[in-house]
Write an enzyme that holds these catalytic residues in place. Structure first.
Site, PDB file in Angstrom:
ATOM      1  N   SER A  56       0.469   5.748 -30.566  1.00 54.36           N
ATOM      2  CA  SER A  56      -0.181   4.667 -31.314  1.00 54.36           C
ATOM      3  C   SER A  56       0.643   4.301 -32.688  1.00 54.36           C
ATOM      4  CB  SER A  56      -1.577   4.894 -31.547  1.00 54.36           C
ATOM      5  OG  SER A  56      -2.432   5.147 -30.365  1.00 54.36           O
TER       6      SER A  56
HETATM    7  N1  SAH Z   1      -3.276   8.838 -28.895  1.00 49.11           N
HETATM    8  C1  SAH Z   1      -2.098   8.820 -27.975  1.00 49.11           C
HETATM    9  C2  SAH Z   1      -2.177   7.625 -27.207  1.00 49.11           C
HETATM   10  C3  SAH Z   1      -1.350   7.497 -25.966  1.00 49.11           C
HETATM   11  S1  SAH Z   1      -1.306   6.030 -25.112  1.00 49.11           S
HETATM   12  C4  SAH Z   1      -0.771   8.811 -29.018  1.00 49.11           C
HETATM   13  O1  SAH Z   1      -0.905   8.343 -30.014  1.00 49.11           O
HETATM   14  O2  SAH Z   1       0.333   9.473 -28.431  1.00 49.11           O
HETATM   15  C5  SAH Z   1      -2.673   6.478 -23.987  1.00 49.11           C
HETATM   16  C6  SAH Z   1      -2.643   7.688 -23.162  1.00 49.11           C
HETATM   17  O3  SAH Z   1      -3.864   7.462 -22.116  1.00 49.11           O
HETATM   18  C7  SAH Z   1      -1.402   7.637 -22.007  1.00 49.11           C
HETATM   19  O4  SAH Z   1      -0.670   8.845 -22.204  1.00 49.11           O
HETATM   20  C8  SAH Z   1      -1.996   7.522 -20.509  1.00 49.11           C
HETATM   21  O5  SAH Z   1      -1.526   8.279 -19.737  1.00 49.11           O
HETATM   22  C9  SAH Z   1      -3.520   7.971 -20.769  1.00 49.11           C
HETATM   23  N2  SAH Z   1      -4.517   7.550 -19.721  1.00 49.11           N
HETATM   24  C10 SAH Z   1      -4.616   6.577 -19.286  1.00 49.11           C
HETATM   25  N3  SAH Z   1      -5.700   6.484 -18.442  1.00 49.11           N
HETATM   26  C11 SAH Z   1      -6.185   7.691 -18.591  1.00 49.11           C
HETATM   27  C12 SAH Z   1      -7.582   8.326 -17.933  1.00 49.11           C
HETATM   28  N4  SAH Z   1      -8.275   7.924 -17.157  1.00 49.11           N
HETATM   29  N5  SAH Z   1      -7.725   9.761 -18.217  1.00 49.11           N
HETATM   30  C13 SAH Z   1      -6.956  10.376 -19.262  1.00 49.11           C
HETATM   31  N6  SAH Z   1      -5.923   9.807 -19.935  1.00 49.11           N
HETATM   32  C14 SAH Z   1      -5.644   8.615 -19.506  1.00 49.11           C
END
Ligand code: SAH
Length: 209
Positions: A56
């Protein structure tokens, strides 16, 4: 560069919590991005981390963290570990942080980055965040960093009285509403829209099969 990032991107946009600003100054974002984009680690933007996912934008991390109103003793659950960057920011502010990531490779990579930086009080698990983490519930604070179409009921159920849940809610392609859900001492829920955002979708475990 990190100090400038915090001053120009985060303080300048109105984030005031000294603890949040300090956490953003401490966490080396470059350690949570792939080598190809490391040169852009303090840029004012989300960046690709592989597997169609992104880390993010720093401002959004700060905004969501401030909205949580964290205290050291809070038990925190994060859904969507991704790079682990937001997890590290949370770990600077709280003694108990658990995070769930659905993509096994990302969960493993984030766990390693967090361990390398000495965050021993963080637990990353591969799993489906729609279920929350019943075994360790209730949580004082829950943060979701992928966007479901509707707030997962398990997360509302696993929120403690007096708790705060921050989650982007909305369509896969389009604007989502960053939503704050509070639960009062009597268990009453209140829902407030705080910001228009664009997150990657929260996927269901079945989508992956
Ligand atoms: N806060 C993180 C955001 C990553 S993007 C950062 O700044 O790096 C969102 C993440 O949510 C992705 O890695 C994706 O694989 C994960 N995600 C999507 N659906 C999910 C679910 N049902 N349970 C757990 N993680 C999930």
């Amino acid at each position: 560069m990190r100090r400038r990032m915090v001053r120009q991107q985060i303080e300048a946009r109105g984030i005031q919590s000294a603890a949040v600003l300090d956490a953003l100054r401490r966490v080396p974002r470059e350690r949570f991005v792939p080598a190809e984009v490391r040169a852009f680690a303090t840029d004012d933007t989300a960046l690709p981390i592989g597997y169609d996912q992104t880390i993010s934008q720093p401002y959004i991390v700060a905004f969501m963290t401030e909205l949580l109103e964290l205290e050291r003793h809070h038990r925190v659950l994060e859904i969507g570990t991704g790079s682990g960057y937001q997890t590290a920011v949370l770990a600077n502010l709280c003694d108990s942080v658990r995070s769930i990531e659905i993509v096994p490779e990302l969960a493993a990579r984030a766990a390693r980055a967090l361990a390398d930086l000495g965050y021993a009080h963080v637990t990353v698990e591969q799993g489906d965040g729609y279920q929350g983490w019943a075994e360790h519930a209730p949580f004082d604070r829950i943060i979701v960093t992928a966007a479901p179409r509707a707030i997962p009921q398990a997360l509302v159920d696993q929120l403690a009285a007096g708790g705060r849940l921050v989650v982007p809610v909305g369509p896969t392609f389009g604007i989502q509403a960053l939503t704050l859900v509070t639960k009062d001492a009597a268990g009453r829920l209140r829902r407030q829209r705080r910001l228009d955002v664009r997150f990657v979708p929260m996927v269901r475990a079945v989508d992956k099969n």
